[in-house]
Design a protein around this motif. Structure first.
Motif, mmCIF file in Angstrom:
data_model
loop_
_atom_site.group_PDB
_atom_site.id
_atom_site.type_symbol
_atom_site.label_atom_id
_atom_site.label_comp_id
_atom_site.label_asym_id
_atom_site.label_seq_id
_atom_site.Cartn_x
_atom_site.Cartn_y
_atom_site.Cartn_z
ATOM 1 N N LYS A 176 84.610 -11.041 100.762
ATOM 2 C CA LYS A 176 85.621 -10.124 101.288
ATOM 3 C C LYS A 176 87.035 -10.677 101.177
ATOM 4 O O LYS A 176 88.010 -9.922 101.242
ATOM 5 C CB LYS A 176 85.314 -9.798 102.757
ATOM 6 C CG LYS A 176 84.130 -8.869 102.957
ATOM 7 C CD LYS A 176 83.971 -8.505 104.428
ATOM 8 C CE LYS A 176 82.863 -7.493 104.628
ATOM 9 N NZ LYS A 176 82.715 -7.125 106.058
ATOM 10 N N GLN A 177 87.164 -12.009 101.035
ATOM 11 C CA GLN A 177 88.503 -12.607 101.003
ATOM 12 C C GLN A 177 89.275 -12.259 99.736
ATOM 13 O O GLN A 177 90.499 -12.263 99.726
ATOM 14 C CB GLN A 177 88.412 -14.127 101.120
ATOM 15 C CG GLN A 177 87.773 -14.621 102.404
ATOM 16 C CD GLN A 177 86.333 -15.033 102.183
ATOM 17 O OE1 GLN A 177 85.521 -14.210 101.770
ATOM 18 N NE2 GLN A 177 86.013 -16.290 102.438
ATOM 19 N N ALA A 178 88.562 -12.001 98.654
ATOM 20 C CA ALA A 178 89.226 -11.808 97.355
ATOM 21 C C ALA A 178 89.845 -10.416 97.242
ATOM 22 O O ALA A 178 89.388 -9.468 97.883
ATOM 23 C CB ALA A 178 88.217 -12.022 96.229
ATOM 24 N N TYR A 179 90.879 -10.326 96.425
ATOM 25 C CA TYR A 179 91.488 -9.036 96.098
ATOM 26 C C TYR A 179 92.167 -9.157 94.739
ATOM 27 O O TYR A 179 92.397 -10.258 94.238
ATOM 28 C CB TYR A 179 92.474 -8.591 97.180
ATOM 29 C CG TYR A 179 93.589 -9.578 97.460
ATOM 30 C CD1 TYR A 179 94.778 -9.557 96.728
ATOM 31 C CD2 TYR A 179 93.458 -10.536 98.462
ATOM 32 C CE1 TYR A 179 95.797 -10.459 96.990
ATOM 33 C CE2 TYR A 179 94.469 -11.435 98.729
ATOM 34 C CZ TYR A 179 95.646 -11.389 97.987
ATOM 35 O OH TYR A 179 96.643 -12.286 98.245
ATOM 36 N N VAL A 180 92.474 -8.031 94.145
ATOM 37 C CA VAL A 180 93.063 -8.019 92.814
ATOM 38 C C VAL A 180 94.404 -8.755 92.826
ATOM 39 O O VAL A 180 95.291 -8.434 93.615
ATOM 40 C CB VAL A 180 93.262 -6.572 92.316
ATOM 41 C CG1 VAL A 180 93.970 -6.568 90.961
ATOM 42 C CG2 VAL A 180 91.916 -5.863 92.203
ATOM 43 N N GLY A 181 94.527 -9.750 91.967
ATOM 44 C CA GLY A 181 95.776 -10.496 91.882
ATOM 45 C C GLY A 181 95.910 -11.597 92.909
ATOM 46 O O GLY A 181 97.018 -12.101 93.130
ATOM 47 N N CYS A 182 94.808 -12.010 93.533
ATOM 48 C CA CYS A 182 94.908 -13.032 94.595
ATOM 49 C C CYS A 182 95.159 -14.426 94.040
ATOM 50 O O CYS A 182 95.560 -15.328 94.762
ATOM 51 C CB CYS A 182 93.653 -13.035 95.453
ATOM 52 S SG CYS A 182 92.140 -13.537 94.592
ATOM 53 N N GLY A 183 94.892 -14.635 92.741
ATOM 54 C CA GLY A 183 95.188 -15.922 92.121
ATOM 55 C C GLY A 183 94.185 -17.019 92.421
ATOM 56 O O GLY A 183 94.464 -18.194 92.178
ATOM 57 N N THR A 184 93.016 -16.646 92.935
ATOM 58 C CA THR A 184 92.002 -17.632 93.319
ATOM 59 C C THR A 184 90.644 -17.263 92.725
ATOM 60 O O THR A 184 90.275 -16.096 92.702
ATOM 61 C CB THR A 184 91.871 -17.711 94.850
ATOM 62 O OG1 THR A 184 93.136 -18.099 95.404
ATOM 63 C CG2 THR A 184 90.811 -18.714 95.269
ATOM 64 N N ILE A 185 89.918 -18.274 92.246
ATOM 65 C CA ILE A 185 88.531 -18.091 91.834
ATOM 66 C C ILE A 185 87.647 -18.342 93.048
ATOM 67 O O ILE A 185 87.778 -19.368 93.715
ATOM 68 C CB ILE A 185 88.153 -19.079 90.715
ATOM 69 C CG1 ILE A 185 88.997 -18.833 89.457
ATOM 70 C CG2 ILE A 185 86.670 -18.990 90.385
ATOM 71 C CD1 ILE A 185 88.811 -19.907 88.390
ATOM 72 N N TYR A 186 86.753 -17.411 93.327
ATOM 73 C CA TYR A 186 85.794 -17.584 94.418
ATOM 74 C C TYR A 186 84.416 -17.876 93.832
ATOM 75 O O TYR A 186 83.838 -17.044 93.133
ATOM 76 C CB TYR A 186 85.744 -16.341 95.309
ATOM 77 C CG TYR A 186 86.947 -16.219 96.210
ATOM 78 C CD1 TYR A 186 86.961 -16.791 97.479
ATOM 79 C CD2 TYR A 186 88.096 -15.548 95.772
ATOM 80 C CE1 TYR A 186 88.068 -16.693 98.306
ATOM 81 C CE2 TYR A 186 89.216 -15.445 96.592
ATOM 82 C CZ TYR A 186 89.194 -16.023 97.852
ATOM 83 O OH TYR A 186 90.304 -15.921 98.658
ATOM 84 N N LEU A 187 83.924 -19.087 94.099
ATOM 85 C CA LEU A 187 82.591 -19.498 93.665
ATOM 86 C C LEU A 187 81.631 -19.268 94.830
ATOM 87 O O LEU A 187 81.777 -19.893 95.885
ATOM 88 C CB LEU A 187 82.573 -20.973 93.285
ATOM 89 C CG LEU A 187 83.579 -21.453 92.225
ATOM 90 C CD1 LEU A 187 83.555 -22.966 92.130
ATOM 91 C CD2 LEU A 187 83.230 -20.847 90.880
ATOM 92 N N VAL A 188 80.678 -18.376 94.631
ATOM 93 C CA VAL A 188 79.683 -18.086 95.661
ATOM 94 C C VAL A 188 78.323 -18.465 95.090
ATOM 95 O O VAL A 188 77.874 -17.880 94.108
ATOM 96 C CB VAL A 188 79.711 -16.605 96.067
ATOM 97 C CG1 VAL A 188 78.675 -16.324 97.152
ATOM 98 C CG2 VAL A 188 81.108 -16.212 96.554
#
Length: 283
Positions: free
Chosen positions: A191-203
């Motif tokens: 849920k933390q991610a959004y378009v243009g957030c600039g972060t890769i989320y590894l799950v």
């Protein structure tokens, strides 16, 4: 929107949504044979994969989000990043007019509702040389002679990862790598991610810590987005990552499409893509 440069065994590609290896990639690709029954194919694919409960041995490496660039590449990376990232973002227009946004500072219902078309158009450098341009399909390869975004955080795929990367050797159940909140319209990654957030989320989840009952719960909770609260799930914020499967064959996907199986790595370029859309009139 964010764009990622991926190094694969068949060359350089670009993607903007997700990379996946493990049970979810298997469900997605193996259920293609049930496409005629619509989205129910994912249900039957999930049942098959959960019963089989295959493990995916390999290594996951990543550069943490807060890590700093090592060595003499620091000044070079800063210069290149300033050239590649465009500063200009147009202001929203009146209803019905075209809205052009080069990345978003934060998620809003208004902007997300209005985005109807996207493409990876990498900006022009300061000296007027056009960067490599890729359309909306996955697997866009770089042609010789084109200028591409710099990847100072990554070594060559044939070399060990830099010393400031974290390495995890394990038998995984799944590794989902995304820069957006959803893997599908009704399936969350985080849920933390959004378009243009600039972060890769590894799950990711490790196979030896995951039971079949955990997998059934996981599939149910992914629809609500609270699966990341499960003890088996790990969520990491990163700038770059590498996946190195131990097996010789398997399924690895970029933006939902299979790529040749083998080691791959990617680095994020924050807000390098451009989203075009029309503001819709609200009734």
């Amino acid at each position: 929107m964010d764009v990622l440069t991926a190094n694969t065994i068949e060359g350089t590609k670009y993607f903007c949504l997700l990379a996946d290896w493990g049970i979810i990639a298997d469900i997605d690709i193996e259920s293609e044979k049930y496409r005629r029954i619509g989205e129910m194919r994912f249900f039957f694919g999930a049942i098959s994969c959960i019963v089989r409960k295959k493990a995916y041995p390999g290594k996951l490496s990543y550069l943490p989000k807060d890590a700093k660039l090592q060595g003499t590449n620091t000044s070079k990376a800063a210069t290149n990043d300033s050239q590649v990232l465009t500063e200009e973002t147009s202001s929203p227009k009146e209803d019905g007019e075209l809205v052009v946004t080069n990345g978003m500072e934060s998620p809003t219902n208004e902007t997300s509702d209005n985005c109807i078309e996207s493409h990876h158009e990498i900006s022009t450098t300061n000296n007027g040389v056009s960067e490599a341009t890729a359309d909306s399909t996955v697997g866009n390869e770089v042609n010789s002679g084109q200028t591409v975004p710099p990847t100072p955080f990554m070594n060559k795929l044939s070399e060990p990862v830099p010393s400031n990367w974290v390495e995890i050797d394990a038998e995984f159940m799944n590794i989902a790598v995304a820069t957006i909140s959803h893997l599908g319209h009704d399936i969350f990654n985080t849920k933390q991610a959004y378009v243009g957030c600039g972060t890769i989320y590894l799950v990711y989840a490790e196979a030896n810590l995951t039971s079949r009952m955990d997998l059934f719960k996981l599939m149910d909770r992914m629809a609500k987005g609270n699966h990341t609260e499960m003890n088996i799930i790990n969520v990491i914020e990163a700038k770059a990552f590498r996946i190195e499967p131990s097996e010789k064959s398997g399924i690895l996907t970029l933006d939902g499409e299979m790529i040749p199986f083998g080691p791959m790595q990617a680095q994020i370029h924050p807000q390098l893509g451009r989203v075009l859309g029309r503001r819709l009139k609200r009734t």
